[in-house]
Write a protein that holds these residues in place. Structure first.
Motif, PDB file in Angstrom:
ATOM      1  N   ARG A  30      23.535 -22.403 -45.727  1.00 16.44           N
ATOM      2  CA  ARG A  30      24.147 -23.415 -45.211  1.00 16.44           C
ATOM      3  C   ARG A  30      23.192 -24.387 -44.428  1.00 16.44           C
ATOM      4  NH1 ARG A  30      28.437 -20.957 -41.840  1.00 16.44           N
ATOM      5  NH2 ARG A  30      27.368 -21.832 -39.982  1.00 16.44           N
ATOM      6  N   LEU A  31      22.076 -23.827 -43.707  1.00 14.73           N
ATOM      7  CA  LEU A  31      21.275 -24.456 -42.564  1.00 14.73           C
ATOM      8  C   LEU A  31      20.458 -25.552 -43.612  1.00 14.73           C
ATOM      9  CD1 LEU A  31      20.596 -21.964 -40.001  1.00 14.73           C
ATOM     10  CD2 LEU A  31      22.540 -23.183 -40.324  1.00 14.73           C
ATOM     11  N   PRO A  32      19.732 -25.091 -44.489  1.00 23.20           N
ATOM     12  CA  PRO A  32      19.039 -25.865 -45.445  1.00 23.20           C
ATOM     13  C   PRO A  32      19.998 -27.130 -46.168  1.00 23.20           C
ATOM     14  CG  PRO A  32      18.487 -23.665 -45.959  1.00 23.20           C
ATOM     15  CD  PRO A  32      19.781 -23.666 -45.254  1.00 23.20           C
ATOM     16  N   THR A  33      21.194 -26.823 -46.242  1.00 26.28           N
ATOM     17  CA  THR A  33      22.016 -28.070 -46.844  1.00 26.28           C
ATOM     18  C   THR A  33      22.260 -28.965 -45.686  1.00 26.28           C
ATOM     19  OG1 THR A  33      23.022 -26.388 -48.148  1.00 26.28           O
ATOM     20  CG2 THR A  33      24.207 -28.205 -47.800  1.00 26.28           C
ATOM     21  N   ILE A  34      22.531 -28.575 -44.598  1.00 26.65           N
ATOM     22  CA  ILE A  34      22.611 -29.463 -43.549  1.00 26.65           C
ATOM     23  C   ILE A  34      21.285 -30.196 -43.213  1.00 26.65           C
ATOM     24  CG2 ILE A  34      22.898 -29.433 -40.893  1.00 26.65           C
ATOM     25  CD1 ILE A  34      24.823 -26.966 -41.249  1.00 26.65           C
ATOM     26  N   LEU A  35      20.216 -29.484 -43.261  1.00 19.87           N
ATOM     27  CA  LEU A  35      18.949 -30.211 -43.003  1.00 19.87           C
ATOM     28  C   LEU A  35      18.635 -31.212 -44.040  1.00 19.87           C
ATOM     29  CD1 LEU A  35      16.283 -27.968 -41.512  1.00 19.87           C
ATOM     30  CD2 LEU A  35      17.085 -29.971 -40.631  1.00 19.87           C
ATOM     31  N   THR A  36      19.143 -30.974 -45.361  1.00 22.64           N
ATOM     32  CA  THR A  36      18.747 -31.847 -46.283  1.00 22.64           C
ATOM     33  C   THR A  36      19.816 -33.066 -46.099  1.00 22.64           C
ATOM     34  OG1 THR A  36      18.377 -30.044 -47.810  1.00 22.64           O
ATOM     35  CG2 THR A  36      18.971 -32.151 -48.712  1.00 22.64           C
ATOM     36  N   LYS A  37      20.878 -32.851 -45.847  1.00 24.84           N
ATOM     37  CA  LYS A  37      21.914 -34.024 -45.482  1.00 24.84           C
ATOM     38  C   LYS A  37      21.368 -34.894 -44.576  1.00 24.84           C
ATOM     39  CE  LYS A  37      26.322 -32.173 -47.366  1.00 24.84           C
ATOM     40  NZ  LYS A  37      26.552 -33.299 -48.101  1.00 24.84           N
ATOM     41  N   VAL A  38      20.536 -34.242 -43.380  1.00 24.81           N
ATOM     42  CA  VAL A  38      20.092 -35.058 -42.172  1.00 24.81           C
ATOM     43  C   VAL A  38      19.082 -35.880 -42.651  1.00 24.81           C
ATOM     44  CG1 VAL A  38      18.805 -34.894 -40.188  1.00 24.81           C
ATOM     45  CG2 VAL A  38      20.943 -33.463 -40.446  1.00 24.81           C
ATOM     46  N   ILE A  39      18.047 -35.268 -43.659  1.00 26.33           N
ATOM     47  CA  ILE A  39      16.944 -36.038 -44.151  1.00 26.33           C
ATOM     48  C   ILE A  39      17.398 -37.216 -44.942  1.00 26.33           C
ATOM     49  CG2 ILE A  39      14.879 -35.633 -45.652  1.00 26.33           C
ATOM     50  CD1 ILE A  39      14.611 -32.893 -44.751  1.00 26.33           C
ATOM     51  N   ASP A  40      18.424 -36.926 -45.769  1.00 27.13           N
ATOM     52  CA  ASP A  40      18.952 -37.910 -46.601  1.00 27.13           C
ATOM     53  C   ASP A  40      19.646 -39.187 -45.968  1.00 27.13           C
ATOM     54  OD1 ASP A  40      19.907 -38.739 -49.216  1.00 27.13           O
ATOM     55  OD2 ASP A  40      21.747 -38.650 -48.269  1.00 27.13           O
ATOM     56  N   SER A  69      11.453 -32.188 -42.753  1.00 24.55           N
ATOM     57  CA  SER A  69      11.025 -31.371 -44.041  1.00 24.55           C
ATOM     58  C   SER A  69      10.262 -29.979 -43.807  1.00 24.55           C
ATOM     59  CB  SER A  69      10.317 -32.312 -44.770  1.00 24.55           C
ATOM     60  OG  SER A  69      11.070 -33.461 -45.286  1.00 24.55           O
ATOM     61  N   LYS A  70       9.427 -30.112 -42.525  1.00 24.60           N
ATOM     62  CA  LYS A  70       8.581 -28.996 -42.340  1.00 24.60           C
ATOM     63  C   LYS A  70       9.421 -27.806 -41.592  1.00 24.60           C
ATOM     64  CE  LYS A  70       5.067 -27.636 -38.953  1.00 24.60           C
ATOM     65  NZ  LYS A  70       5.734 -27.028 -38.001  1.00 24.60           N
ATOM     66  N   LEU A  71      10.348 -28.364 -40.947  1.00 30.00           N
ATOM     67  CA  LEU A  71      11.446 -27.535 -40.189  1.00 30.00           C
ATOM     68  C   LEU A  71      12.150 -26.718 -41.506  1.00 30.00           C
ATOM     69  CD1 LEU A  71      13.055 -26.543 -38.029  1.00 30.00           C
ATOM     70  CD2 LEU A  71      14.477 -28.343 -38.141  1.00 30.00           C
ATOM     71  N   ARG A  72      12.508 -27.652 -42.371  1.00 23.90           N
ATOM     72  CA  ARG A  72      13.409 -26.840 -43.606  1.00 23.90           C
ATOM     73  C   ARG A  72      12.553 -25.867 -44.231  1.00 23.90           C
ATOM     74  NH1 ARG A  72      15.482 -31.073 -47.948  1.00 23.90           N
ATOM     75  NH2 ARG A  72      13.453 -31.265 -47.960  1.00 23.90           N
ATOM     76  N   ASN A  73      11.301 -26.082 -44.519  1.00 24.32           N
ATOM     77  CA  ASN A  73      10.349 -25.083 -45.032  1.00 24.32           C
ATOM     78  C   ASN A  73      10.178 -23.760 -44.179  1.00 24.32           C
ATOM     79  OD1 ASN A  73       7.188 -24.201 -45.151  1.00 24.32           O
ATOM     80  ND2 ASN A  73       7.996 -24.496 -47.077  1.00 24.32           N
ATOM     81  N   GLU A  74      10.144 -23.814 -42.768  1.00 24.44           N
ATOM     82  CA  GLU A  74      10.014 -22.723 -41.890  1.00 24.44           C
ATOM     83  C   GLU A  74      11.237 -21.984 -42.083  1.00 24.44           C
ATOM     84  OE1 GLU A  74       9.414 -24.356 -38.038  1.00 24.44           O
ATOM     85  OE2 GLU A  74       7.730 -25.549 -38.505  1.00 24.44           O
ATOM     86  N   LEU A  75      12.278 -22.601 -42.090  1.00 23.67           N
ATOM     87  CA  LEU A  75      13.610 -21.823 -42.071  1.00 23.67           C
ATOM     88  C   LEU A  75      13.811 -21.165 -43.512  1.00 23.67           C
ATOM     89  CD1 LEU A  75      16.291 -23.044 -43.382  1.00 23.67           C
ATOM     90  CD2 LEU A  75      16.159 -24.691 -41.408  1.00 23.67           C
ATOM     91  N   ILE A  81       9.456 -18.514 -35.138  1.00 23.10           N
ATOM     92  CA  ILE A  81       9.971 -19.581 -34.213  1.00 23.10           C
ATOM     93  C   ILE A  81       9.121 -20.200 -33.481  1.00 23.10           C
ATOM     94  CG2 ILE A  81      12.009 -20.071 -32.449  1.00 23.10           C
ATOM     95  CD1 ILE A  81      12.987 -19.433 -35.284  1.00 23.10           C
ATOM     96  N   LEU A  82       8.891 -21.641 -33.240  1.00 21.28           N
ATOM     97  CA  LEU A  82       7.817 -22.206 -32.491  1.00 21.28           C
ATOM     98  C   LEU A  82       8.490 -22.798 -31.204  1.00 21.28           C
ATOM     99  CD1 LEU A  82       6.588 -24.508 -35.391  1.00 21.28           C
ATOM    100  CD2 LEU A  82       5.791 -22.170 -34.801  1.00 21.28           C
ATOM    101  N   VAL A  83       7.561 -22.871 -30.395  1.00 23.59           N
ATOM    102  CA  VAL A  83       7.850 -23.313 -28.942  1.00 23.59           C
ATOM    103  C   VAL A  83       8.122 -25.014 -29.197  1.00 23.59           C
ATOM    104  CG1 VAL A  83       6.687 -21.626 -27.554  1.00 23.59           C
ATOM    105  CG2 VAL A  83       5.376 -23.986 -28.497  1.00 23.59           C
ATOM    106  N   LEU A  84       8.960 -25.477 -28.130  1.00 24.11           N
ATOM    107  CA  LEU A  84       9.433 -26.890 -28.283  1.00 24.11           C
ATOM    108  C   LEU A  84       8.127 -27.715 -27.566  1.00 24.11           C
ATOM    109  CD1 LEU A  84      13.001 -26.692 -27.767  1.00 24.11           C
ATOM    110  CD2 LEU A  84      12.232 -27.049 -29.962  1.00 24.11           C
ATOM    111  N   THR A  85       7.909 -28.879 -27.779  1.00 24.57           N
ATOM    112  CA  THR A  85       6.858 -29.635 -27.189  1.00 24.57           C
ATOM    113  C   THR A  85       7.281 -31.295 -26.891  1.00 24.57           C
ATOM    114  OG1 THR A  85       6.141 -30.423 -29.504  1.00 24.57           O
ATOM    115  CG2 THR A  85       5.161 -28.229 -28.798  1.00 24.57           C
ATOM    116  N   ASP A  86       8.491 -31.309 -27.070  1.00 22.94           N
ATOM    117  CA  ASP A  86       9.128 -32.950 -26.761  1.00 22.94           C
ATOM    118  C   ASP A  86       9.071 -33.077 -25.301  1.00 22.94           C
ATOM    119  OD1 ASP A  86      11.312 -31.704 -26.045  1.00 22.94           O
ATOM    120  OD2 ASP A  86      12.179 -31.980 -27.980  1.00 22.94           O
ATOM    121  N   GLY A  87       8.872 -32.260 -24.476  1.00 20.81           N
ATOM    122  CA  GLY A  87       8.908 -32.626 -22.879  1.00 20.81           C
ATOM    123  C   GLY A  87      10.217 -33.093 -22.634  1.00 20.81           C
TER     124      GLY A  87
END
Length: 453
Positions: A30-40, A69-75, A81-87
């Motif tokens: 399910r999660l990659p499907t959701i990410l693919t829809k987000v990218i689209d 796309s990088k996130l999709r590959n990771e999952l 799991i990476l730390v967040l960096t957006d501040g």
């Protein structure tokens, strides 16, 4: 379930099955499907970004898609799991939570997608979507799930009209309605709000899940599928609060909705809240939603206010009248919308008092808390592998800021508070009973009552 030396029940940690294989299937499907829809969705809107922001918009679109796309590959490949960096304001909280997860692993083992609790990785994915957009202005505020939420609202118009028309039919004579009939209306609108939770786009990975038939006409058939029904206790709590308000023992009664989905479910919540005010069962309503797009269809501030505006503008008298009334409630301050970073974090609700004491203190001042939906139920109960007969109070593990009720259709492998043998019987008859959305609960607990689970 085990007991410690004092005889107290020891809450189980997540079982290997819940953490491993179940999360693995969720992540891989399910999660990659959701990410693919987000990218689209982002890619399909590149012309819009160009019209609004020029080349800067196109560049932001490309960079956001690259991060997603990088996130999709990771999952999909079980990366750490990476730390967040957006501040953003919640970065430290999220990164501390990752450290907490690491502390529960062996020293040599990193926290990765397939070796982490399902609840955590789901929440983390939506937070990373937020990061990918935030790091790429000028599209930082773009809601990648808006199209689905909007479509769900408009495709549920007939059901919304039917519900508003039903409410209008008795609302004008509310003061003269006898108590037993008032209770009947309450139960019906409560069940409409309950079954409105079936319209969850995160469960269907964004596929249309709108309501197309009259919700009132469906109630009798659906009642058979409510596994726990504490409607009587809920009604008693509200009536007691009303009597205390009338006698001057309290100044007013406030009900807080912890919202779930936008679209038709939000409409059902607004109608129920409208009824609580119109009937005198409550004098103030607070709605708690998400501070950014979350789990595909969860309510944000923009969704909340947009829904009221669209209801006001509807080409149907009953529907538009409700929208006008809801806007008036907002202007008068008897309705209000609130969000808090805690709602978009992976924490179980039993952590709230320690990790978000300001929010916990706010909830303590409510007379009743209504928690909508599956994700809230998972957080209420810690998304743990409880035995089905474990009491709701036990599963809450001390979370009790005020009397609370979960209105939830089952879409995840957790359910407590069932009679002995009920869960086993359902499992033998329908193996997917906990995830198919067919069953539901109206599950109540009050820290002020003597009710035993």
């Amino acid at each position: 379930m085990a007991a410690d030396q004092t005889g107290d029940v020891v809450p189980p940690s997540l079982s290997a099955k819940a953490v491993g294989s179940f999360a693995y299937l969720t992540v891989r499907d399910r999660l990659p499907t959701i990410l693919t829809k987000v990218i689209d969705t982002i890619h399909r809107n590149k012309n819009k970004f160009f019209e609004e922001y020029g080349e800067e918009g196109i560049q932001a679109e490309k960079q956001a898609i690259s991060l997603l796309s990088k996130l999709r590959n990771e999952l999909q490949t079980d990366k750490p799991i990476l730390v967040l960096t957006d501040g953003l304001e919640d970065v430290d909280t999220w990164n501390r939570y990752l450290e907490r997860q690491q502390g529960q692993h062996d020293d040599q083992e990193v926290v990765s997608w397939f070796k982490s609790p399902w609840l955590y990785v789901e929440c983390y994915m939506y937070r990373r979507i937020r990061e990918a957009l935030w790091l790429n202005p000028p599209i930082s505020g773009y809601d990648v799930f808006n199209e689905g939420k909007t479509q769900s609202f408009f495709e549920s118009q007939q059901a919304t009209i039917a519900l508003c028309t039903y409410f209008e039919g008795f609302n004008k004579k509310m003061e003269n309605i006898p108590e037993n009939l008032l209770q009947e209306y309450f139960y019906k609108l409560l069940q409409v709000s309950l079954w409105g939770n079936k319209c969850d786009l995160s469960i269907s990975a964004g596929v249309d899940n709108s309501q197309k038939i009259s919700p009132i006409e469906s109630l009798a058939a659906l009642k058979l599928f409510i596994l726990v029904d504490d409607s009587d206790a809920l009604w008693s709590t509200l009536v007691t609060a009303r009597l205390q308000t009338q006698s001057g023992k309290r100044s007013s009664c406030r009900v807080d909705f912890v919202l779930d989905n936008a679209g038709f479910e939000l409409v059902t919540d607004l109608v129920l809240a409208d009824f609580l005010l119109s009937s005198g069962l409550a004098q103030e309503i607070r709605f708690h939603g998400k501070s950014f797009p979350w789990f595909v269809s969860d309510v944000t501030a923009e969704d909340f206010h947009w829904t009221i505006r669209q209801t006001m503008a509807a080409n149907n008298r009953s529907m538009s009248q409700r929208g006008v009334q809801w806007q008036q409630y907002m202007k008068e301050g008897v309705w209000s919308y609130h969000d808090h970073p805690f709602w978009t974090q992976p924490h179980e609700f039993c952590d709230m008092e320690a990790d978000a004491p300001d929010l916990y203190a706010t909830l303590q001042t409510a007379d009743l808390l209504l928690f909508k939906g599956d994700l809230n139920y998972r957080k209420l109960t810690g998304d743990r592998d409880w035995d089905h007969t474990v009491g709701f109070e036990t599963a809450l593990r001390g979370f009790a800021p005020a009397p609370l009720c979960s209105l939830r259709t089952l879409k995840a492998n957790i359910q407590v508070g069932l009679q002995p043998g009920r869960g086993n019987k359902l499992s033998s008859q329908e193996p997917d009973w906990m995830t198919c959305g067919k069953y539901a609960v109206i599950q109540f607990y009050s820290p002020n009552s003597d009710k035993q689970d």
